[in-house]
Write an enzyme that holds these catalytic residues in place. Structure first.
Site, PDB file in Angstrom:
ATOM      1  N   HIS A 295      56.831  31.547  26.565  1.00 18.98           N
ATOM      2  CA  HIS A 295      57.742  32.417  26.409  1.00 18.98           C
ATOM      3  C   HIS A 295      58.882  31.647  26.569  1.00 18.98           C
ATOM      4  O   HIS A 295      59.212  31.251  28.116  1.00 18.98           O
ATOM      5  CB  HIS A 295      57.509  33.384  27.487  1.00 18.98           C
ATOM      6  CG  HIS A 295      58.585  35.249  27.561  1.00 18.98           C
ATOM      7  ND1 HIS A 295      59.873  34.810  28.097  1.00 18.98           N
ATOM      8  CD2 HIS A 295      58.654  36.014  27.219  1.00 18.98           C
ATOM      9  CE1 HIS A 295      60.165  35.235  27.877  1.00 18.98           C
ATOM     10  NE2 HIS A 295      59.293  36.811  27.526  1.00 18.98           N
ATOM     11  N   HIS A 338      58.529  37.744  37.304  1.00 14.72           N
ATOM     12  CA  HIS A 338      59.463  36.481  38.018  1.00 14.72           C
ATOM     13  C   HIS A 338      60.430  36.450  39.163  1.00 14.72           C
ATOM     14  O   HIS A 338      60.685  37.899  39.684  1.00 14.72           O
ATOM     15  CB  HIS A 338      59.998  35.879  36.665  1.00 14.72           C
ATOM     16  CG  HIS A 338      60.945  36.166  36.731  1.00 14.72           C
ATOM     17  ND1 HIS A 338      61.183  37.117  35.195  1.00 14.72           N
ATOM     18  CD2 HIS A 338      62.291  36.193  37.254  1.00 14.72           C
ATOM     19  CE1 HIS A 338      62.154  37.339  35.139  1.00 14.72           C
ATOM     20  NE2 HIS A 338      63.545  36.823  36.233  1.00 14.72           N
ATOM     21  N   GLU A 344      70.611  38.075  38.872  1.00 14.78           N
ATOM     22  CA  GLU A 344      70.548  38.322  37.796  1.00 14.78           C
ATOM     23  C   GLU A 344      71.255  40.341  37.274  1.00 14.78           C
ATOM     24  O   GLU A 344      70.231  40.686  38.019  1.00 14.78           O
ATOM     25  CB  GLU A 344      69.139  38.182  37.140  1.00 14.78           C
ATOM     26  CG  GLU A 344      68.591  37.173  36.725  1.00 14.78           C
ATOM     27  CD  GLU A 344      67.497  36.989  36.269  1.00 14.78           C
ATOM     28  OE1 GLU A 344      66.402  38.365  35.733  1.00 14.78           O
ATOM     29  OE2 GLU A 344      66.974  36.455  35.790  1.00 14.78           O
ATOM     30  N   HIS A 368      69.146  42.259  40.322  1.00 18.73           N
ATOM     31  CA  HIS A 368      67.413  41.574  40.373  1.00 18.73           C
ATOM     32  C   HIS A 368      68.502  40.840  41.503  1.00 18.73           C
ATOM     33  O   HIS A 368      68.627  39.336  40.522  1.00 18.73           O
ATOM     34  CB  HIS A 368      66.497  41.332  39.099  1.00 18.73           C
ATOM     35  CG  HIS A 368      65.826  42.770  38.600  1.00 18.73           C
ATOM     36  ND1 HIS A 368      66.076  42.309  37.068  1.00 18.73           N
ATOM     37  CD2 HIS A 368      65.932  43.688  39.067  1.00 18.73           C
ATOM     38  CE1 HIS A 368      66.007  43.433  36.973  1.00 18.73           C
ATOM     39  NE2 HIS A 368      65.752  44.480  38.325  1.00 18.73           N
ATOM     40  N   HIS A 374      60.773  40.403  40.258  1.00 20.76           N
ATOM     41  CA  HIS A 374      60.927  41.873  38.869  1.00 20.76           C
ATOM     42  C   HIS A 374      60.412  41.496  37.445  1.00 20.76           C
ATOM     43  O   HIS A 374      59.816  40.136  37.474  1.00 20.76           O
ATOM     44  CB  HIS A 374      62.953  41.802  38.228  1.00 20.76           C
ATOM     45  CG  HIS A 374      63.078  40.241  38.123  1.00 20.76           C
ATOM     46  ND1 HIS A 374      63.935  39.588  39.575  1.00 20.76           N
ATOM     47  CD2 HIS A 374      63.427  40.263  37.463  1.00 20.76           C
ATOM     48  CE1 HIS A 374      64.492  38.781  38.138  1.00 20.76           C
ATOM     49  NE2 HIS A 374      64.560  38.660  37.734  1.00 20.76           N
TER      50      HIS A 374
END
Length: 458
Positions: A295, A338, A344, A368, A374
């Site tokens: 990812h 993560h 964020e 977050h 989250h």
């Protein structure tokens, strides 16, 4: 009722030295401030960086206007004061909070509310006076600004409309910005916002002491992400004649001040320079992604960045999650769980976000904060795992989510924590996550008191 709009012409490119004139011959030649400018115009410079900044970083434009912007009465505190606009995050108006936070969309007011009165701060960090930090705002308005213009002396505004178009008049010309597009109004420019659709709602990021720029591409190479040519600057346009009363609203240290003058500030007949307002269509973004396994980091979706002096560390990144193909094999394709040293703030312009099924809706927002864990909600995780044996290429469509990401830790404004649209049940979306741990293949021993002891693998 909405306002009538007209077709506009734009100039293409990011960071270019542009020139534009609404009347042929209005731009001086040979020098920037001749004794007498063509058509009797005044020469005025607006600087977005210090005069002695390195040439590659220096930003300024020359404006040739009917009357100079200095021609106004003294500034006075705006009455009534705007109590939900913040540029100093010192703890008196905001609080630290490590909890995952989410807000539902705010309602557009019933009473007449323009962009200035409909603007409110959610969170931020740092100080506009110290020239380092940022603020994240949202707005909800139902009427255009009338006989007034806003000037943000604190920093750049990045506008992200979510519902309803913005008709933005600036000193360099006009911009029509629709949901799915963004606009940047650099520090110090005067602008006025009309609402062609009658109502509008959206998000605003503000940065202090720096400007937005295109991110470096590194190993990606010369192409990809946001292309410079797709950024559009306005062409010169001006208003002439006297106004009985025109108000300049100055945002300064998070407070609003007003000054009266008898003419429109949009009286610039010609201009040239590289410090200009601009817009960008997010559908033109060229996303990159993994094509085999694993990812990619969200940084590969950065549209604009406001850098710090530390290489690779942003004061604020503007990152989008647009439609794209997912093709990674043996990979959990939604964003992984993560914790991040960056903070964020996410918003959704339209569609749905791949990691949140129901509660995160267009016009809503989430925060977050630094090192707060989250990731995808329970429904998304379980649905993804259930399809593990059917992993085929799939396309995410009809969506446009975004993120404001910062290396600073934002404080959350008191009213945002006390807002009726704060989702107090947000944490519930993860509570249903269950253990999928399996001991198959392990030689286990269970004692008489039921305590499990792990043995060796068979």
């Amino acid at each position: 009722m909405g306002e009538k709009v007209e077709e506009l012409e734009y100039q293409s490119g990011f960071g270019n030295h542009f020139s534009s004139e609404a009347i042929a011959g209005a731009l001086p030649h040979g020098q920037n401030s001749p004794l007498v400018c063509p058509y009797g115009l005044y020469a005025e410079q607006i600087s977005g960086t210090s005069f002695t900044s390195p040439r590659k970083l220096n930003q300024r434009s020359w404006l040739y206007r009917i009357k100079p912007s200095v021609t106004h009465e003294p500034f006075k505190p705006r009455v009534p004061a705007h109590e939900k606009l913040v540029s100093e995050f010192d703890g008196s108006n905001s609080r630290t909070n490590p909890t995952q936070l989410r807000w539902r969309p705010v309602d557009i007011p019933d009473s007449p509310t323009d962009f200035v009165d409909g603007l409110f701060t959610i969170c931020g960090a740092g100080s506009s006076f110290l020239r380092h930090g940022f603020a994240i705002h949202m707005y909800a308005a139902n009427k255009g600004m009338e006989d007034c213009a806003l000037c943000n002396a604190d920093g750049d505004f990045l506008l992200v409309p979510q519902s309803g178009r913005l008709w933005i008049e600036t000193e360099c010309g006009r911009l029509l910005v629709s949901p799915g597009e963004i606009a940047v109004i650099p520090q110090g420019f005067r602008f006025s916002i009309g609402l062609p659709d009658g109502k509008s709602r959206g998000y605003v990021a503000e940065v202090f002491g720096t400007h937005f720029q295109l991110p470096d591409l590194g190993p990606i190479g010369a192409n990809g992400l946001a292309a410079a040519r797709d950024f559009l600057a306005p062409t010169a346009w001006f208003e002439d004649g006297l106004r009985p009363s025109y108000t300049i609203i100055q945002k300064f240290g998070g407070e609003l001040f007003t000054a009266k003058q008898d003419f429109s500030p949009f009286n610039v007949v010609a201009w040239h320079g590289n410090y200009v307002p601009y817009k960008y269509g997010l559908q033109k973004f060229c996303p990159y992604n993994t094509v085999l396994i694993d990812h990619g980091d969200p940084s590969i979706n950065t549209v604009l960045t406001a850098p710090t002096d530390k290489p690779g560390v942003a004061l604020l990144d503007f990152v989008i999650f647009p439609p794209r193909w997912l093709v990674a094999e043996h990979t959990f394709r939604p964003p992984y769980y993560h914790r991040n040293c960056m903070s964020e703030f996410m918003g959704l312009i339209y569609g749905s976000y791949e990691a949140k099924v129901g509660g995160f809706v267009p016009g809503g927002a989430s925060l977050h904060n630094c090192m707060t864990p989250h990731g995808p909600d329970t429904t998304t995780y379980e649905a993804t795992i259930a399809r593990a044996n059917e992993m085929v290429p799939s396309k995410i469509t009809d969506t446009m989510a975004f993120m404001f990401e910062s290396s600073l830790i934002p404080r959350v404004c008191n009213w945002a924590l006390e807002s009726p649209v704060l989702d107090h049940d947000y944490y519930q979306c993860w509570i249903g996550l269950k253990s999928h741990f399996s001991r198959l293949g392990i030689d286990d021993e269970v004692t008489d008191d039921g305590v499990h002891k792990q043995g060796k693998a068979l």
